[in-house]
Design a protein around this motif. Structure first.
Motif, PDB file in Angstrom:
ATOM      1  N   CYS A 160       0.728  -1.317   0.151  1.00  0.00           N
ATOM      2  CA  CYS A 160      -0.100  -0.183  -0.065  1.00  0.00           C
ATOM      3  C   CYS A 160       0.859   1.253  -0.022  1.00  0.00           C
ATOM      4  O   CYS A 160       0.501   2.096  -0.734  1.00  0.00           O
ATOM      5  N   THR A 161       1.774   1.300   0.841  1.00  0.00           N
ATOM      6  CA  THR A 161       2.572   2.497   0.813  1.00  0.00           C
ATOM      7  C   THR A 161       3.466   2.838  -0.442  1.00  0.00           C
ATOM      8  O   THR A 161       3.293   4.006  -0.966  1.00  0.00           O
ATOM      9  N   PRO A 162       4.069   2.107  -0.955  1.00  0.00           N
ATOM     10  CA  PRO A 162       4.624   2.230  -2.255  1.00  0.00           C
ATOM     11  C   PRO A 162       3.535   2.535  -3.512  1.00  0.00           C
ATOM     12  O   PRO A 162       4.036   3.526  -4.278  1.00  0.00           O
ATOM     13  N   VAL A 183      15.751   5.791  -4.678  1.00  0.00           N
ATOM     14  CA  VAL A 183      14.877   5.215  -3.273  1.00  0.00           C
ATOM     15  C   VAL A 183      15.931   5.053  -2.302  1.00  0.00           C
ATOM     16  O   VAL A 183      16.758   4.203  -2.552  1.00  0.00           O
ATOM     17  N   VAL A 184      15.742   5.867  -1.045  1.00  0.00           N
ATOM     18  CA  VAL A 184      16.478   5.279  -0.154  1.00  0.00           C
ATOM     19  C   VAL A 184      15.924   4.622   0.801  1.00  0.00           C
ATOM     20  O   VAL A 184      14.796   4.860   1.105  1.00  0.00           O
ATOM     21  N   GLY A 185      16.244   3.402   1.070  1.00  0.00           N
ATOM     22  CA  GLY A 185      15.838   2.342   2.007  1.00  0.00           C
ATOM     23  C   GLY A 185      15.301   1.131   1.018  1.00  0.00           C
ATOM     24  O   GLY A 185      14.974   1.257  -0.445  1.00  0.00           O
ATOM     25  N   ARG A 186      15.591  -0.002   1.376  1.00  0.00           N
ATOM     26  CA  ARG A 186      15.276  -1.185   0.468  1.00  0.00           C
ATOM     27  C   ARG A 186      14.453  -2.382   1.022  1.00  0.00           C
ATOM     28  O   ARG A 186      14.755  -3.268   1.141  1.00  0.00           O
ATOM     29  N   SER A 187      13.588  -1.984   2.293  1.00  0.00           N
ATOM     30  CA  SER A 187      12.747  -2.822   2.875  1.00  0.00           C
ATOM     31  C   SER A 187      11.794  -3.559   1.971  1.00  0.00           C
ATOM     32  O   SER A 187      11.350  -2.987   0.939  1.00  0.00           O
ATOM     33  N   MET A 188      11.337  -4.797   2.280  1.00  0.00           N
ATOM     34  CA  MET A 188      10.360  -5.438   1.578  1.00  0.00           C
ATOM     35  C   MET A 188       9.060  -4.637   1.497  1.00  0.00           C
ATOM     36  O   MET A 188       7.940  -4.990   0.598  1.00  0.00           O
ATOM     37  N   LEU A 189       8.789  -3.766   2.557  1.00  0.00           N
ATOM     38  CA  LEU A 189       7.399  -3.088   2.637  1.00  0.00           C
ATOM     39  C   LEU A 189       7.476  -1.916   2.030  1.00  0.00           C
ATOM     40  O   LEU A 189       6.227  -1.480   1.262  1.00  0.00           O
ATOM     41  N   VAL A 190       8.411  -1.215   1.878  1.00  0.00           N
ATOM     42  CA  VAL A 190       8.531   0.143   1.079  1.00  0.00           C
ATOM     43  C   VAL A 190       9.477   0.255  -0.110  1.00  0.00           C
ATOM     44  O   VAL A 190       9.165   0.441  -1.383  1.00  0.00           O
ATOM     45  N   HIS A 209      20.609   2.212   0.387  1.00  0.00           N
ATOM     46  CA  HIS A 209      20.744   1.870   1.605  1.00  0.00           C
ATOM     47  C   HIS A 209      21.626   2.141   2.538  1.00  0.00           C
ATOM     48  O   HIS A 209      22.595   3.031   2.405  1.00  0.00           O
ATOM     49  N   SER A 210      21.848   1.480   3.651  1.00  0.00           N
ATOM     50  CA  SER A 210      22.750   1.907   4.802  1.00  0.00           C
ATOM     51  C   SER A 210      24.301   1.748   4.632  1.00  0.00           C
ATOM     52  O   SER A 210      25.068   2.275   5.028  1.00  0.00           O
ATOM     53  N   ARG A 211      24.640   0.904   3.468  1.00  0.00           N
ATOM     54  CA  ARG A 211      26.124   0.702   2.863  1.00  0.00           C
ATOM     55  C   ARG A 211      26.120   1.491   1.582  1.00  0.00           C
ATOM     56  O   ARG A 211      27.251   1.347   1.296  1.00  0.00           O
ATOM     57  N   ALA A 228      12.849   6.423   2.638  1.00  0.00           N
ATOM     58  CA  ALA A 228      11.936   5.274   3.382  1.00  0.00           C
ATOM     59  C   ALA A 228      12.980   4.619   4.393  1.00  0.00           C
ATOM     60  O   ALA A 228      13.334   3.631   4.109  1.00  0.00           O
ATOM     61  N   VAL A 229      13.500   5.699   5.232  1.00  0.00           N
ATOM     62  CA  VAL A 229      14.594   5.100   6.140  1.00  0.00           C
ATOM     63  C   VAL A 229      14.067   5.184   7.641  1.00  0.00           C
ATOM     64  O   VAL A 229      14.234   4.036   8.284  1.00  0.00           O
ATOM     65  N   GLY A 230      13.594   6.323   8.128  1.00  0.00           N
ATOM     66  CA  GLY A 230      13.255   6.147   9.594  1.00  0.00           C
ATOM     67  C   GLY A 230      14.342   6.998  10.280  1.00  0.00           C
ATOM     68  O   GLY A 230      14.516   6.468  11.255  1.00  0.00           O
ATOM     69  N   ASP A 248       8.529  11.964   1.131  1.00  0.00           N
ATOM     70  CA  ASP A 248       9.186  11.556   2.501  1.00  0.00           C
ATOM     71  C   ASP A 248       8.173  10.556   3.237  1.00  0.00           C
ATOM     72  O   ASP A 248       7.088  10.519   3.678  1.00  0.00           O
ATOM     73  N   VAL A 249       8.576   9.090   3.166  1.00  0.00           N
ATOM     74  CA  VAL A 249       8.023   8.254   3.707  1.00  0.00           C
ATOM     75  C   VAL A 249       8.294   7.802   5.331  1.00  0.00           C
ATOM     76  O   VAL A 249       7.294   7.673   5.901  1.00  0.00           O
ATOM     77  N   GLY A 250       9.443   8.456   5.561  1.00  0.00           N
ATOM     78  CA  GLY A 250       9.630   8.268   7.058  1.00  0.00           C
ATOM     79  C   GLY A 250       8.733   8.689   8.146  1.00  0.00           C
ATOM     80  O   GLY A 250       8.193   9.875   7.791  1.00  0.00           O
TER      81      GLY A 250
HETATM   82  P1  NDP Z   1      13.055  -0.622   7.566  1.00  0.00           P
HETATM   83  O1  NDP Z   1      13.850  -0.446   8.679  1.00  0.00           O
HETATM   84  O2  NDP Z   1      12.792  -2.043   7.303  1.00  0.00           O
HETATM   85  O3  NDP Z   1      14.183  -0.106   6.349  1.00  0.00           O
HETATM   86  C1  NDP Z   1      14.865   1.110   6.487  1.00  0.00           C
HETATM   87  C2  NDP Z   1      15.715   1.097   5.306  1.00  0.00           C
HETATM   88  O4  NDP Z   1      16.519   2.307   5.480  1.00  0.00           O
HETATM   89  C3  NDP Z   1      16.871  -0.045   5.224  1.00  0.00           C
HETATM   90  O5  NDP Z   1      16.919  -0.481   3.837  1.00  0.00           O
HETATM   91  C4  NDP Z   1      18.070   0.429   5.651  1.00  0.00           C
HETATM   92  O6  NDP Z   1      19.315   0.058   4.996  1.00  0.00           O
HETATM   93  C5  NDP Z   1      17.999   1.832   5.208  1.00  0.00           C
HETATM   94  N1  NDP Z   1      18.828   2.760   5.913  1.00  0.00           N
HETATM   95  C6  NDP Z   1      18.999   2.938   7.515  1.00  0.00           C
HETATM   96  N2  NDP Z   1      19.907   3.780   7.671  1.00  0.00           N
HETATM   97  C7  NDP Z   1      20.178   4.318   6.634  1.00  0.00           C
HETATM   98  C8  NDP Z   1      21.068   5.367   6.303  1.00  0.00           C
HETATM   99  N3  NDP Z   1      21.823   5.961   7.332  1.00  0.00           N
HETATM  100  N4  NDP Z   1      21.307   5.787   4.957  1.00  0.00           N
HETATM  101  C9  NDP Z   1      20.618   5.063   4.131  1.00  0.00           C
HETATM  102  N5  NDP Z   1      19.804   4.214   4.217  1.00  0.00           N
HETATM  103  C10 NDP Z   1      19.639   3.679   5.506  1.00  0.00           C
HETATM  104  O7  NDP Z   1      11.994   0.190   7.479  1.00  0.00           O
HETATM  105  P2  NDP Z   1      10.634   0.667   6.656  1.00  0.00           P
HETATM  106  O8  NDP Z   1      11.056   0.528   5.178  1.00  0.00           O
HETATM  107  O9  NDP Z   1       9.640  -0.418   7.169  1.00  0.00           O
HETATM  108  O10 NDP Z   1      10.036   1.994   6.970  1.00  0.00           O
HETATM  109  C11 NDP Z   1      11.062   3.064   6.765  1.00  0.00           C
HETATM  110  C12 NDP Z   1      10.568   4.338   7.461  1.00  0.00           C
HETATM  111  O11 NDP Z   1       8.996   4.598   6.740  1.00  0.00           O
HETATM  112  C13 NDP Z   1      10.153   4.375   8.848  1.00  0.00           C
HETATM  113  O12 NDP Z   1      10.280   5.656   9.203  1.00  0.00           O
HETATM  114  C14 NDP Z   1       8.547   3.923   8.896  1.00  0.00           C
HETATM  115  O13 NDP Z   1       8.115   4.265  10.257  1.00  0.00           O
HETATM  116  C15 NDP Z   1       8.095   4.633   7.728  1.00  0.00           C
HETATM  117  N6  NDP Z   1       7.029   3.970   6.960  1.00  0.00           N
HETATM  118  C16 NDP Z   1       5.685   4.866   6.852  1.00  0.00           C
HETATM  119  C17 NDP Z   1       4.823   4.412   6.361  1.00  0.00           C
HETATM  120  C18 NDP Z   1       3.440   5.251   6.146  1.00  0.00           C
HETATM  121  O14 NDP Z   1       2.356   5.017   5.774  1.00  0.00           O
HETATM  122  N7  NDP Z   1       3.859   6.457   5.795  1.00  0.00           N
HETATM  123  C19 NDP Z   1       4.639   2.844   6.117  1.00  0.00           C
HETATM  124  C20 NDP Z   1       5.715   2.250   6.236  1.00  0.00           C
HETATM  125  C21 NDP Z   1       6.736   2.559   6.642  1.00  0.00           C
HETATM  126  P3  NDP Z   1      19.912  -1.653   5.108  1.00  0.00           P
HETATM  127  O15 NDP Z   1      18.951  -2.394   4.365  1.00  0.00           O
HETATM  128  O16 NDP Z   1      21.311  -1.474   4.719  1.00  0.00           O
HETATM  129  O17 NDP Z   1      19.503  -1.751   6.626  1.00  0.00           O
END
Ligand code: NDP
Length: 317
Positions: A160-162, A183-190, A209-211, A228-230, A248-250
Motif C-alpha cells: 500500500c505505501t509504495p 529510493v533510499v531504503g530497501r525494505s520489503m514493505l516500502v 541503503h545503509s551501505r 524510506a529510512v526512518g 518523505d515516507v519516514g
Molecule cells: P526498515 O527499517 O525496514 O528499512 C529501512 C531502510 O533504510 C533499510 O533498507 C536500511 O538499509 C535503510 N537505512 C537505514 N539507515 C540508513 C542510512 N543512514 N542511510 C541510508 N539508508 C539507511 O523500515 P521501513 O521500510 O519499514 O520503513 C521506513 C520508514 O518509513 C520508517 O520511518 C517507517 O516508520 C516509515 N513507514 C511509513 C509508512 C507510511 O504509511 N507513511 C508505512 C511504512 C513505513 P539496510 O537495508 O542496509 O539496513
C-alpha cells in the motif's frame, strides 16, 4: 524543471535565490480523501452487481499502536462501504491457531481482503502467516506470489505505501517515465516494491541503503527522490537537485513528541519542486491504497471490471 545548481555546499538561501524555487506541497490528506471517495463509488458499483466487498483485519495481542492502526483502517473501510470484520486474538495465540484463522478466511467467499496486522507478538512466525494468506486476498501485497507478480509485471496486489507514493506523483502531475528516481531504503514493505513500481513506469531507478557510498551524491542525481529510512532529518537541502520531487515516507518522533519525516522539510522546500509533508503526505495514502486493493481483490474475485460499461445480458432468464 531540474536546473542543476553547481556547488553542492551552496546553502539553501543561496539556492532559493538562484533557482527562485519553493516546492509545491503535495497534500496527501486531500489526495487520499479523493481516492477514498473514488473507492466508495467502486464499492457502490460492486454492491449493485451483487458483491459486497469485505475486508477482515486480524489483530493479535494488545499492542496499543497496532490497535490504533486497526481502528483507523476499520473506520476508513466502513466509511467507504466495505463489510468490515476485525478478528481479535489474544497475545497467547499459537502459530497453529493463527494459521487456522487465516485458512478459514481464505475459504470464506465473503472475505475479499485479509490483513494480518504486523508486527505479531513474539514467538509467532510472521513470514509463515503472510505466506498462508491467499495471494488474491493479500491486500498488503506482501505474499511472495505478489512480490513475484510485481517483479514480473503481471497483475497482483501491490504493497500500500509504495502504491500510494506512485499515486501521489501521478496526481501531482510529476512525470515518472524517463526520469531518474532514487529510493533510499530497501525494505520489503516500502523501498524494494517502490523501486519495482517506478521501474515498471519506465523510470531509471537507483536504490540506496545503509551501505551506499556517498548517499548525498546519489540523492543529488534524483529527479524523484524518495526517503524510506526512518531517520529524522536525514535528507538535507544540499542533497536535493533543484526542482526534484521529494517524497518523505519516514515517520519519526521528534524530541518535542511531534511526528516528522526523514526530510529536513523547511530547507528542502526551498530547493525541491515538489515535497510531501509529514504528517499529511504519504501516510494518509497507505490506508486509501489498502481500500483500493480490497476493492480490486473483490472485483477480481468475480472477474468484474470496475467502471466498465455493462454488457447487455444475453441470458434471457
Ligand atoms: P526498515 O527499517 O525496514 O528499512 C529501512 C531502510 O533504510 C533499510 O533498507 C536500511 O538499509 C535503510 N537505512 C537505514 N539507515 C540508513 C542510512 N543512514 N542511510 C541510508 N539508508 C539507511 O523500515 P521501513 O521500510 O519499514 O520503513 C521506513 C520508514 O518509513 C520508517 O520511518 C517507517 O516508520 C516509515 N513507514 C511509513 C509508512 C507510511 O504509511 N507513511 C508505512 C511504512 C513505513 P539496510 O537495508 O542496509 O539496513
Amino acid at each position: 524543471m531540474s536546473q542543476v545548481v553547481q556547488g553542492k555546499g551552496a546553502d539553501d538561501a543561496a539556492r532559493k535565490l538562484e533557482t527562485g524555487m519553493t516546492a509545491k506541497r503535495i497534500d496527501g490528506k486531500a489526495i487520499a480523501a479523493q481516492l477514498r471517495a473514488e473507492v466508495a463509488e467502486g464499492v457502490a458499483e460492486l454492491v449493485q452487481l451483487g458483491v459486497r466487498p469485505g475486508l477482515t483485519v486480524v489483530l493479535v495481542g494488545e499492542d496499543p499502536a497496532s490497535q490504533v492502526y486497526v481502528r483507523n483502517k476499520d473506520r476508513a473501510a466502513e466509511a467507504a462501504g466495505f463489510l468490515v470484520r476485525t478478528i481479535k486474538l489474544p497475545a497467547e495465540t499459537t502459530q497453529a491457531e493463527l494459521m487456522e484463522a487465516v485458512a478459514k478466511l481464505n475459504a470464506d467467499a465473503s472475505v475479499h481482503g485479509i490483513l494480518v496486522q504486523l508486527p505479531l507478538p513474539r514467538g509467532l512466525d510472521e513470514d509463515a502467516v503472510v505466506r498462508a494468506i491467499d495471494p488474491d486476498k493479500d491486500v498488503d501485497g506482501l505474499h511472495p506470489e505478489n512480490v513475484a507478480r510485481l517483479v514480473m509485471g503481471s497483475e497482483g496486489l501491490v504493497p500500500c505505501t509504495p502504491a500510494g507514493c506512485i499515486e501521489l506523483l501521478d496526481r501531482s502531475g510529476v512525470e515518472i517515465e524517463g526520469r531518474h528516481a532514487v529510493v533510499v531504503g530497501r525494505s520489503m514493505l516500502v523501498g524494494k516494491p517502490l523501486a519495482q513500481l517506478l521501474l515498471a513506469r519506465n523510470a531509471t531507478v537507483t536504490t540506496c541503503h545503509s551501505r551506499s557510498r556517498d548517499l548525498p551524491a546519489l540523492c543529488r542525481q534524483a529527479d524523484i527522490l524518495v526517503s524510506a529510512v526512518g531517520r529524522l532529518g536525514l535528507i538535507r537541502a544540499d542533497w536535493v537537485r533543484p526542482g526534484a520531487a521529494v517524497l518523505d515516507v519516514g515517520i519519526n518522533r521528534r524530541e518535542d513528541g511531534k511526528l516528522a519525516g526523514d526530510v529536513a522539510y523547511e530547507e528542502v522546500s526551498a530547493v525541491a519542486g515538489f515535497i510531501t509533508p509529514v504528517p499529511g503526505g504519504v501516510g494518509p495514502m497507505t490506508i486509501a491504497m489498502l481500500l483500493r486493493n480490497t476493492l480490486t481483490a473483490a472485483a477480481r474475485s468475480r472477474d468484474l471490471e470496475l467502471g466498465a460499461p455493462k454488457a447487455p445480458s444475453s441470458d434471457p432468464s
